[in-house]
Design a protein around this motif. Structure first.
Motif: not given
Length: 557
Positions: A256, A309, A313-314, A316-318, A321-322
């Motif tokens: 992150r 993605k 999303k949840k 991928h945010d963990k 996000g990239h």
């Protein structure tokens, strides 16, 4: 990116200039981020090389051993070794003192570079290995430290760097040191440059960006990390960040914070990540679980990763996000694990290689729908299957020089025509894609002469949501009419959350029933005859491969 095929010194110089102030290597410490820019990495490398040559007066071809966890200074030590004409020997920090002594007795280094954590080990080893004249520490000096730190060397950066031929040994990577003679794989500069050229094509197809942030979790003594995760990524101008621990919390924190986009992983790490996601999901409200299942089944039919993605999303945010994907190597990838990540929008590129091939042979970047394939052989490799044994044979400029001090052992694996005998059973399809199906050494031969590959049985049993680990072995019978023949044994470690729900007797009974049920997918002779339910995690190597020999000792069925 053009490469000078024969000149490693020019290569190092060029990369330092090309990416000057970009972060090359970084690690999070208690005081914050410790980072080397490409320019800083170049300066530290030159300063250390100057000291090695002019103060310690090392000779060309002497060995330099490194005993340290992965960190930015490690890179500077590798480059300094190259500049000063030395042969680099990265050591596995997980080995015992006895195992390290065995390796060092084989390669006889004159210099050791160690991190603070291994100073005492290095001093003990120096007393036993008389060739070790110098020990330098790869950390800032601390109170009471009686050894020279590479951070406080004089500021001398210019020197006549030592050129070597492409056939010279650059690295010796030890793949074992426990039994008998240590096996040191000699990798030449020619081998390394061949890898840089070969792996560049798939990497540029996978990561067509100018700047990528990469998270490194494999040890630097592992050739997969040294070649791809270090040398090739630096050649492309990427920024590499190291994790101090493999705890998911720490890894996700770095991902992150640094916007990590790519990783080099071993399959066991992906399995750990998948289990973590599933455990969190099972603790969620029923509605969330149902929604995930619906979306997951729908996502299987969606070819666009951008949409996947957004759907997940949840998760991928963990990951910050990239994160777009990873190359998995070092052991066979569980197809179900690969499919799981592909479905939620994370690309998994299965690769294949051996230390003896410097190490990458193939990366599956063009046949995305077939995760079981390890891809086509990279440029510079010839591959064929031995008609009698089904063994994969390889030839090319990435094949090692040989095993250090072991000409007989080298002749056993590289034949007179230059073909490396991999020990892997494989098939190659018409379009050139390789599928690894087993290891010759692991093969179980039953009383009737039928052959069973443990990997095939494991792939079926690993589908169970109750099993954390599966290891299939051939155990010799020592009684009855079939005395001396092997039978198929499955060793199962149940998942903690499953085992916690019942008493151990019930857990054992349920595991056995599950194995029998899943085994119906296999031909009768491949089904486990004996099922051992084990409480503790199975012994593994640093790259998380199960140590079958140790498991056999452990269960002694």
């Amino acid at each position: 990116m053009g490469l000078r095929k024969d000149n490693i010194l020019q290569f190092l110089e060029d990369r330092t200039k090309d990416y000057s102030e970009r972060v090359a290597l970084g690690i999070k410490t208690t005081l914050g981020w410790e980072e080397f820019t490409y320019s800083g990495l170049g300066m530290m490398s030159r300063k250390l090389a100057h000291y090695l040559m002019n103060v310690l007066e090392v000779e060309k071809g002497e060995k330099l051993a490194i005993l340290s966890e992965s960190k930015p200074a490690y890179g500077a030590c590798v480059f300094a070794s190259v500049l000063s004409g030395m042969v680099t020997v990265p050591l596995d920090i997980k080995l015992t003192e006895f195992e390290l002594e065995s390796i060092l007795s084989d390669c006889l280094p004159t210099t050791m570079l160690v991190s603070k954590s291994y100073i005492e080990t290095a001093k003990k080893l120096q007393q036993k290995i008389t060739s070790i004249k110098h020990i330098l520490v790869m950390d800032e000096p601390t109170y009471g430290m009686d050894l020279q730190s590479i951070y406080t060397l004089p500021d001398n950066y210019n020197c006549k760097w030592r050129h070597r031929s492409s056939k010279s040994t650059a690295l010796i990577i030890y793949t074992s040191g426990t039994t008998g003679a240590p096996k040191g794989v000699e990798i030449s500069f020619k081998n390394m440059f061949s890898q840089l050229h070969a792996v560049q094509k798939p990497l540029e197809a996978i990561l067509p960006y100018k700047k990528v942030n990469v998270l490194s979790i494999l040890p630097m003594n592992h050739l997969f990390e040294m070649t791809v995760g270090f040398s090739i990524f630096l050649n492309l101008g990427f920024s590499i960040y190291y994790a101090k621990s493999l705890k998911p919390k720490d890894i996700l924190g770095i991902m992150r914070e640094k916007g990590v986009e790519f990783m080099i992983v071993v399959p066991a790490f992906l399995k750990l990540l998948k289990t973590g996601i599933e455990t969190e999901l099972s603790a969620s409200p029923k509605f969330v679980q149902i929604m995930f299942k619906l979306m997951f089944n729908l996502a299987k039919f969606i070819p666009f990763y951008g949409i996947k993605k957004m759907m997940f999303k949840k998760i991928h945010d963990k990951f910050g996000g990239h994160f777009m994907g990873c190359i998995s190597g070092g052991a066979p990838l569980d197809v179900e694990v690969g499919r799981f990540f592909e479905t939620i929008g994370i690309k998994v590129y299965q690769g294949y290689g051996l230390s003896e091939t410097s190490p990458v042979v193939a990366v599956n970047y063009d046949k995305r729908h077939d995760i079981a394939s390890v891809g086509r052989p990279l440029p510079g490799f010839e591959a064929r299957i031995d008609k009698e044994s089904g063994e994969l044979l390889l030839r090319g400029d990435s094949v090692m020089k040989g095993y250090h001090n072991q000409p007989e052992m080298t002749a056993e694996v590289i034949d007179s025509d230059g073909w490396l005998h991999t020990g892997d059973i494989a098939k190659i399809t018409r379009d050139g894609h390789i599928y690894i199906t087993g290891r010759i050494k692991n093969m179980i031969v039953l009383s009737g002469g039928k052959k069973v590959f443990p990997e095939e049985v494991e792939a079926v049993l690993e589908k169970s949501p109750y099993f954390a680990e599966v290891c299939v072995l051939g155990m010799k019978r020592t009684f009855g009419a079939k005395d001396g023949t092997e039978e198929v044994v499955a060793v199962i470690v149940p998942r903690d959350d499953f085992a916690a729900k019942y008493d151990w007797e019930t857990v054992e009974k349920m595991v056995r029933e599950e194995v029998k049920k899943l085994s119906l997918q296999l031909t009768s002779y491949k089904r486990p005859v004996n099922i051992v339910v084990h409480k503790e995690p199975l012994p593994r190597t640093t790259t998380r491969k199960v140590k079958r020999k140790d498991v056999r000792e452990l269960v002694k069925v």
